[in-house]
Design an enzyme around this catalytic site. Structure first.
Site, short mmCIF file in Angstrom:
data_model
loop_
_atom_site.label_atom_id
_atom_site.label_comp_id
_atom_site.label_asym_id
_atom_site.label_seq_id
_atom_site.Cartn_x
_atom_site.Cartn_y
_atom_site.Cartn_z
CD GLU A 1 -4.24 0.11 -1.53
OE1 GLU A 1 -5.04 -0.49 -0.81
OE2 GLU A 1 -4.32 1.32 -1.78
CE LYS B 1 -0.39 -2.59 1.06
NZ LYS B 1 -0.02 -1.23 1.50
NE ARG C 1 1.30 7.53 3.57
CZ ARG C 1 2.46 8.16 3.77
NH1 ARG C 1 2.52 9.46 3.92
NH2 ARG C 1 3.58 7.47 3.80
#
Length: 287
Positions: free
Chosen positions: A6, A62, A276
DNA sequence: CACCATGTTCCTTG
DNA sequence: CCAAGGAACATGGT
C-alpha cells in the site's frame, strides 16, 4: 500474513530505488510478459526504453512514477509502476540468474532492474491515465479534515470500503484502512456520509498517523532482498534479519481476529465488506 | 483438491 | 449519468 503493498510500502520502495536508478541508462529493455506493460505494446515499450535515462522516481498513491528521458529526446516521460498484489522491483547483478516470474527487466550495465510479478496484477507502463482517477494524497499538506469530509460525503457506503476507493483518498488498501479506523475508534460499518466533524477529524489524523508511522518504520530497515527464492522472508521491509515479525507487530487489528484488542481488551472481529476482510474491535470502535 | 486472498478494471444493476 | 456491487484477472498458499 502476506504483505500487500500500500502507500507506505511503495513510498519506502521509491526512496530505496531513487538513488539506485537516478541517472542510470537503460541499455536494453526486455518485456517477458506482455500483460505487465499493458496497454503498451511490448515492442513500443522496449523501443522507447532502450537507451533512455532514468531521471527520478516519485510516488502517487500506490503508483511509482519513474521519469525517464528516451534516447535522443530532450524531455522526460512518465513511466508508471504499480505492484499489484505481488509485484516487486529491485536491482540485481547483471550476472545473476533471472528470478521466476520476471515480468520486465532493464539492463543498466553492471546491474539489472527487475520487475517481478507472479500474479500479473501489477503494471509497468507509459500509460499514465490511472493517475487522473486518484484522489488526494493523504500525507500531503492539501489533505485536511474538510477534504476527507468532502471525499466521503457523497457516499452512502460504509466508511471502510470508501476509504479503499482510490478516487476518494489515494493509497489506502485493505490493511491500513482497518488500521486507521481502529486508531480513530470508528466502526467500519458507519455510512461514510454520516461521519460527524469529530469522528471525521479523528479519522483524518489516524490515516496520517498510521501511514506516516509505517513509512518511518519501513525506512529504518535496509532493503537488501535481491530477488532470490524464498523472497517472502523480506518484502520491502517485511522483516529485519534478526527480528522475526518485525513488521507484523506494527499492525494493531489487521489479521488479529479473536485476539484481544490492544486498547480495550475486547475481542477483535473479522467481517466481510465488499468481499474484503475487515478487522475491528466492536467494543471500542462504536457505531 | 477446492478455495482463499488481494487491487484494479470492467460490467451490470439500480 | 452516477453510485454501488460483483466478477474477472492469476497463482502460491492453506
Amino acid at each position: 500474513m502476506r504483505a500487500v503493498p500500500e502507500l507506505p510500502e511503495v513510498e519506502v520502495l521509491v526512496r530505496h530505488l531513487r538513488p539506485l536508478v537516478a541517472g542510470r541508462r537503460v541499455r536494453e529493455a526486455r518485456v517477458h510478459r506482455a500483460k505487465s506493460v499493458r496497454p503498451d505494446s511490448a515492442t513500443v515499450f522496449q523501443t522507447r526504453l532502450r537507451g533512455a535515462r532514468f531521471l527520478d522516481v516519485t510516488r502517487r498513491g500506490k503508483y511509482l512514477c519513474f521519469t525517464v528521458r528516451p534516447a535522443g529526446s530532450r524531455e522526460g516521460r512518465l513511466l508508471l509502476g504499480h505492484l499489484g498484489m505481488t509485484g516487486r522491483m529491485f536491482l540485481q547483478p547483471r550476472s545473476a540468474a533471472l528470478p521466476r516470474h520476471a515480468a520486465v527487466t532493464l539492463e543498466l550495465g553492471r546491474e539489472r532492474f527487475v520487475f517481478q510479478d507472479p500474479r500479473c496484477f501489477g503494471r509497468l507502463t507509459f500509460d499514465a491515465a490511472p493517475l487522473e482517477r486518484l484522489g488526494p494524497e493523504p500525507l500531503g499538506e492539501a489533505f485536511t479534515p474538510e477534504v476527507l469530509g468532502r471525499a466521503l460525503a457523497r457516499s452512502r457506503r460504509a466508511v471502510k470500503p470508501c476509504l479503499m476507493d482510490q478516487s476518494r483518498v489515494a493509497g489506502l488498501g485493505n490493511i491500513y484502512a482497518s488500521e486507521a479506523l481502529w486508531v480513530a475508534r470508528v466502526a467500519p460499518q458507519i455510512p461514510a456520509a454520516r461521519l460527524g466533524p469529530r469522528r471525521l477529524r479523528r479519522l483524518w489524523a489516524a490515516i496520517r498517523e498510521v501511514l506516516a508511522e509505517a513509512v518511518a518504520w519501513g525506512s529504518t530497515v535496509p532493503l537488501n532482498w535481491a530477488g532470490g527464492e524464498g523472497g517472502d522472508g523480506l518484502f520491502y521491509y517485511g522483516r529485519a534479519p534478526d527480528t522475526p515479525d518485525y513488521y507484523q507487530e506494527r499492525l494493531r487489528v489487521y489479521d488479529r481476529a479473536g485476539e484481544p484488542c490492544l486498547r480495550c481488551g475486547g475481542r477483535i472481529r473479522r467481517v466481510l465488506q465488499a468481499a474484503r476482510a475487515t478487522f475491528y474491535c466492536p467494543r471500542c470502535q462504536r457505531r
